[in-house]
Design an enzyme around this catalytic site. Sequence first.
Site, short mmCIF file in Angstrom:
data_model
loop_
_atom_site.label_atom_id
_atom_site.label_comp_id
_atom_site.label_asym_id
_atom_site.label_seq_id
_atom_site.Cartn_x
_atom_site.Cartn_y
_atom_site.Cartn_z
N ASP A 55 61.95 -51.63 -15.29
CA ASP A 55 61.51 -52.05 -16.63
C ASP A 55 60.04 -52.47 -16.54
O ASP A 55 59.54 -52.81 -15.47
CB ASP A 55 62.39 -53.22 -17.08
N ASP A 78 57.89 -54.65 -19.32
CA ASP A 78 57.53 -55.97 -19.85
C ASP A 78 58.42 -57.07 -19.26
O ASP A 78 59.62 -57.07 -19.48
CB ASP A 78 57.62 -55.98 -21.37
N GLY A 86 56.89 -60.28 -21.35
CA GLY A 86 58.18 -59.94 -21.93
C GLY A 86 58.01 -59.44 -23.35
O GLY A 86 58.88 -58.77 -23.88
N HIS A 109 61.67 -45.65 -30.26
CA HIS A 109 62.36 -45.82 -31.55
C HIS A 109 62.57 -47.28 -31.91
O HIS A 109 62.92 -48.09 -31.07
CB HIS A 109 63.72 -45.12 -31.51
N CYS A 162 69.30 -45.63 -31.84
CA CYS A 162 69.20 -44.33 -31.19
C CYS A 162 70.04 -44.35 -29.92
O CYS A 162 70.56 -45.39 -29.53
CB CYS A 162 67.75 -43.98 -30.89
N CYS A 170 68.81 -43.69 -26.89
CA CYS A 170 68.02 -43.98 -25.69
C CYS A 170 67.58 -45.44 -25.57
O CYS A 170 67.24 -45.88 -24.47
CB CYS A 170 66.82 -43.05 -25.60
N ARG A 171 67.59 -46.18 -26.63
CA ARG A 171 67.13 -47.57 -26.60
C ARG A 171 68.11 -48.43 -25.79
O ARG A 171 69.28 -48.53 -26.10
CB ARG A 171 66.99 -48.11 -28.02
#
Length: 179
Positions: free
Chosen positions: A14, A16, A23, A87, A91, A93-94
């Site tokens: 990841d 942030d 973050g 997005h 969705c 993919c989020r």
Amino acid sequence: MRYANGDIQAVFIDRDGTIGGTGHFIHPRDFQLYPNAQEAIQLLKGTGTKVFALTNQHRISRGQATVQEFEQQFQEYGFDQAYICSHEEECSCRKPKPGMLLQAAAQHGLDLTKCIVIGDVGETDMLAAHAVGAIKIMVRTGWCESSLTKFRDKWAETEPEYIAADILEAVHWIVGNKG
């Protein structure tokens, strides 16, 4: 231990709160890596492990940055590829949905149970990893403390395999367990 002898095919990291920033959204031109993040990425790459970025960036859909700006940033840091959900609306993919992980698996022929996800948020990073059976590592930077306390109920069905102080400790744990 769930793996040994170099069985790990890829590590998804990841952005942030995990490799830098606060973050919150920070435009790539203003984003600052944590002091040991670049070392951690290079250490992983030195083992021959594929290293992918895995990040939700809905501000792209608001025109506040572009996918290309994020991709360039990740390339400069040494990531092999970036998976970016741009997005704001629902969705596949989020994160916490596993769409980006599934896309990477299809593109690179990965067995996601032999991959690791490193992140700072339980209800997104850890749940996405859990959905595909990946190894889960949380870092105590970014949103981790509130994920482990105030918001623990939102991802109570899963446990990370390891909780590291930061990205470098997480990578040392991975490298130390590769056999």
